[in-house]
Scaffold this motif. Structure first.
Motif, PDB file in Angstrom:
ATOM      1  N   LEU A 215       4.418  60.402   7.213  1.00  0.00           N
ATOM      2  CA  LEU A 215       5.901  60.389   7.380  1.00  0.00           C
ATOM      3  C   LEU A 215       6.619  59.305   7.679  1.00  0.00           C
ATOM      4  O   LEU A 215       7.605  58.890   7.466  1.00  0.00           O
ATOM      5  N   ASP A 219       6.485  54.936   3.413  1.00  0.00           N
ATOM      6  CA  ASP A 219       7.625  55.360   2.742  1.00  0.00           C
ATOM      7  C   ASP A 219       7.448  56.275   1.417  1.00  0.00           C
ATOM      8  O   ASP A 219       8.218  57.306   1.436  1.00  0.00           O
ATOM      9  N   GLU A 220       6.764  55.584   0.508  1.00  0.00           N
ATOM     10  CA  GLU A 220       6.651  56.388  -0.891  1.00  0.00           C
ATOM     11  C   GLU A 220       6.040  57.929  -0.657  1.00  0.00           C
ATOM     12  O   GLU A 220       6.431  58.671  -1.238  1.00  0.00           O
ATOM     13  N   ALA A 222       6.111  59.640   2.020  1.00  0.00           N
ATOM     14  CA  ALA A 222       7.140  60.415   2.880  1.00  0.00           C
ATOM     15  C   ALA A 222       8.190  60.941   2.070  1.00  0.00           C
ATOM     16  O   ALA A 222       8.626  62.055   2.048  1.00  0.00           O
ATOM     17  N   GLU A 223       8.587  59.942   0.863  1.00  0.00           N
ATOM     18  CA  GLU A 223       9.592  60.490   0.012  1.00  0.00           C
ATOM     19  C   GLU A 223       9.192  61.370  -0.855  1.00  0.00           C
ATOM     20  O   GLU A 223       9.872  62.559  -1.191  1.00  0.00           O
ATOM     21  N   SER A 224       7.910  61.352  -1.253  1.00  0.00           N
ATOM     22  CA  SER A 224       7.243  62.443  -2.281  1.00  0.00           C
ATOM     23  C   SER A 224       7.258  63.870  -1.404  1.00  0.00           C
ATOM     24  O   SER A 224       7.632  65.055  -1.920  1.00  0.00           O
ATOM     25  N   ARG A 226       9.184  64.637   1.049  1.00  0.00           N
ATOM     26  CA  ARG A 226      10.469  65.266   1.448  1.00  0.00           C
ATOM     27  C   ARG A 226      11.121  65.862   0.090  1.00  0.00           C
ATOM     28  O   ARG A 226      11.944  67.008   0.263  1.00  0.00           O
ATOM     29  N   ARG A 227      10.745  65.260  -1.128  1.00  0.00           N
ATOM     30  CA  ARG A 227      11.455  65.868  -2.323  1.00  0.00           C
ATOM     31  C   ARG A 227      11.041  67.333  -2.579  1.00  0.00           C
ATOM     32  O   ARG A 227      11.777  68.163  -3.044  1.00  0.00           O
ATOM     33  N   ARG A 230      13.369  70.510   0.022  1.00  0.00           N
ATOM     34  CA  ARG A 230      15.023  70.391   0.122  1.00  0.00           C
ATOM     35  C   ARG A 230      15.468  71.336   0.837  1.00  0.00           C
ATOM     36  O   ARG A 230      16.664  71.247   1.320  1.00  0.00           O
ATOM     37  N   ASP A 253      14.192  64.535   7.686  1.00  0.00           N
ATOM     38  CA  ASP A 253      14.822  63.168   7.714  1.00  0.00           C
ATOM     39  C   ASP A 253      16.405  63.625   7.902  1.00  0.00           C
ATOM     40  O   ASP A 253      16.823  64.037   8.848  1.00  0.00           O
ATOM     41  N   ASN A 255      18.197  65.417   5.873  1.00  0.00           N
ATOM     42  CA  ASN A 255      18.390  66.611   5.059  1.00  0.00           C
ATOM     43  C   ASN A 255      18.961  67.658   6.224  1.00  0.00           C
ATOM     44  O   ASN A 255      18.368  67.636   7.224  1.00  0.00           O
TER      45      ASN A 255
END
Length: 539
Positions: A215, A219-220, A222-224, A226-227, A230, A253, A255
């Motif tokens: 994480l 970055d990619e 981590a974004e996956s 975190r999606r 929610r 992050d 959120n």
């Protein structure tokens, strides 16, 4: 809002309803013993999904034991949420996420998760590398290996690297185990990590450390991850270690749709890195809560038991951090106090009282004898056998004796490894950062209450448990033995954090009882002289 969402709120009290209907922004729930914590949390998740405020596929609830996660999934299923919402432990959730993104960030196969025995062997090897000259090459004894392994685990969940260990000891006056000085222990810790890496292994806590690294650095990926999170709910937040807290903040992050649930008065795993600091300082971390709810109505215990629990905490120097409970039940029996001459007399006396309850029609599965340490259980079990009562023993490592010798932590780790080998998303994991074998939350307020004793109910056996291992369970009749200085509190600490942890442990013991509570101690160990014991300062 549809009628299904309305139906989900039925039966909640005002405070529970406030928590359940505040579905956006940061939410903190301080939930006292028996106050319907799991009921409130599961209704909140189900309500948010049924009302359309949340997407179940983006909802994650994390808790600390196999059984607690299973109980949460079961309740959500009964509320119509189904399998879309994920309820798991920190380790299980992190492992699932790592498996999902691993091929995108690394060409090598996922590391092998060490089984229960491998870390112990590696600790022994590390001790031989660093201290072999002092031991003439002989293997370390099991107690030394266990204590060193526990200290390594503590350092890892506390985010203390080998290079930092000596400095931390100097700043906090922490003393390493096994007679090692801080530098020598740091060398053993580093050797353990090197041995593990050389064999292509990771241990249980490495799962969380690797997840944090992914994480932080990818970055990619981590974004996956975190999606998929929610809306986050964290149960037993007072037990969160620094490592788990780090993972949680990386999941979020920026959120702020996070709900934390806990009770500062039930923080009893400080030795394993847990702290109620994050629960108490929630607003500092996540901003002003959209709802800050206190659940202080105890639906589990009689007014007499609740008043007793309140008195245990009343003299705490941090009393302001703890809820004062009120009971929703009718009056019950007064709390009983008995002083025996010897430990054997105490064990026989308790067994006799249990036998009388059983003759009066009480199910043995509704009864528990709680001890501070494992060693107290031997005399109790002997007395129960003499009285013709079946029993199960719950030590700090899990269930044992009377035909039930599965340790929950071992089962949890094996479940993780089986899921890893099969390429499946695991549904559960072990208690994170705690030696005690956790139980499901029986909140005494309908909706499956009392599930924590379901396993023993079918057997009709008295539970003999350490207090640590009883957390999350409840019983109609509870006997707390050894309520003397030296045992409760253990070692008679003069003050400070150690004493406060023992006070909270006594509180947890008392609040396991629903209908009757029996407190006792013995004046001497065996009647052969020595300094007589005195009653616990908490009583």
């Amino acid at each position: 809002m549809n009628s299904t969402a309305d139906d989900i709120l039925q039966g909640l009290d005002e405070a529970q309803r406030t928590a359940a209907t505040t579905v956006h922004g940061p939410v903190r729930i301080i939930a006292g013993a028996g106050a319907g914590k799991t009921r409130t949390v599961t209704r909140r998740i189900a309500y948010a999904c049924a009302s359309g405020a949340w997407d179940p596929a983006g909802t994650l609830a994390v808790t600390f034991s196999v059984k607690a996660a299973a109980e949460m999934r079961s309740r959500l299923g009964r509320l119509g949420v189904g399998d879309a919402v994920r309820a798991a432990t920190f380790h299980s959730a992190a492992l699932s996420q790592l498996r999902h993104v691993w091929e995108d960030i690394c060409d090598a196969p996922f590391p092998h998760v060490a089984d229960d025995q491998e870390p112990r062997r590696l600790v022994d090897t590390a001790l031989q590398r660093v201290c072999g000259g002092a031991t003439n090459g002989e293997p370390a004894d099991m107690l030394t290996v266990r204590d060193v392994q526990a200290e390594i685990n503590w350092a890892k969940v506390s985010l203390i690297a080998p290079d930092d260990y000596q400095r931390v000891c100097a700043a906090t006056h922490r003393r390493p185990p096994a007679g090692l000085d801080p530098q020598r222990f740091a060398d053993v810790y580093l050797a353990y990590e090197q041995e593990k890496t050389a064999r292509g292994l990771i241990d249980f806590d490495d799962i969380l450390l690797i997840a944090c690294h992914v994480l932080d650095e990818f970055d990619e990926a981590a974004e996956s991850i975190r999606r998929s999170i929610r809306w986050l709910t964290v149960d037993e937040y007072q037990d969160v270690s620094p490592l788990q807290h780090r993972l949680m903040t990386l999941w979020l992050d920026d959120n702020r749709n996070v709900c934390v649930v806990g009770d500062p008065a039930q923080t009893i795993y400080s030795f394993a890195g847990a702290s109620s600091y994050d629960l108490l300082a929630f607003a500092d971390q996540f901003g002003k809560p959209a709802a800050d709810v206190s659940l202080n109505t105890d639906y589990r215990s009689t007014p007499q038991i609740v008043a007793y629990a309140n008195r245990v905490l009343a003299k705490s120097p941090v009393r302001q951090d703890y809820l004062r409970l009120t009971s929703a039940r009718q009056d019950g029996a007064r709390v009983a106090h008995t002083v025996y001459d010897t430990d054997a007399d105490e064990a026989r006396g308790v067994a006799g009282r249990l036998a009388r309850l059983v003759r009066q029609g009480v199910n043995p599965a509704d009864c528990a004898v709680l001890t501070r340490i494992n060693a107290q259980q031997r005399a109790v079990c002997a007395a129960l056998r003499e009285a013709g009562l079946r029993y199960r023993v719950r030590r700090d490592a899990g269930w044992s004796g009377a035909g039930a010798d599965l340790a929950e932590d071992a089962v949890a780790r094996q479940a993780l490894m089986d899921a890893l080998a099969a390429g499946e998303r695991p549904g559960s994991g072990g208690r994170d950062g705690a030696a005690g074998a956790g139980g499901v939350d029986g909140d005494g307020h309908g909706d499956g209450a009392g599930a924590g004793r379901g396993a023993v109910a079918a057997l009709g056996a008295v539970t003999v448990s350490t207090v640590h291992a009883s957390k999350g369970l409840e019983f109609r009749h509870v006997f707390v033995i050894g309520c003397s200085e030296g045992l409760m509190p253990y070692g008679s600490p003069a003050g400070g954090d150690a004493l406060e942890e023992e006070r909270r442990l006594m509180y947890v013991a008392v609040t396991r009882a629903e209908d009757s509570l029996h407190m006792s101690y013995a004046r001497t160990k065996d009647g052969a002289g020595g300094r007589p014991r005195t009653v616990s300062r908490f009583l």
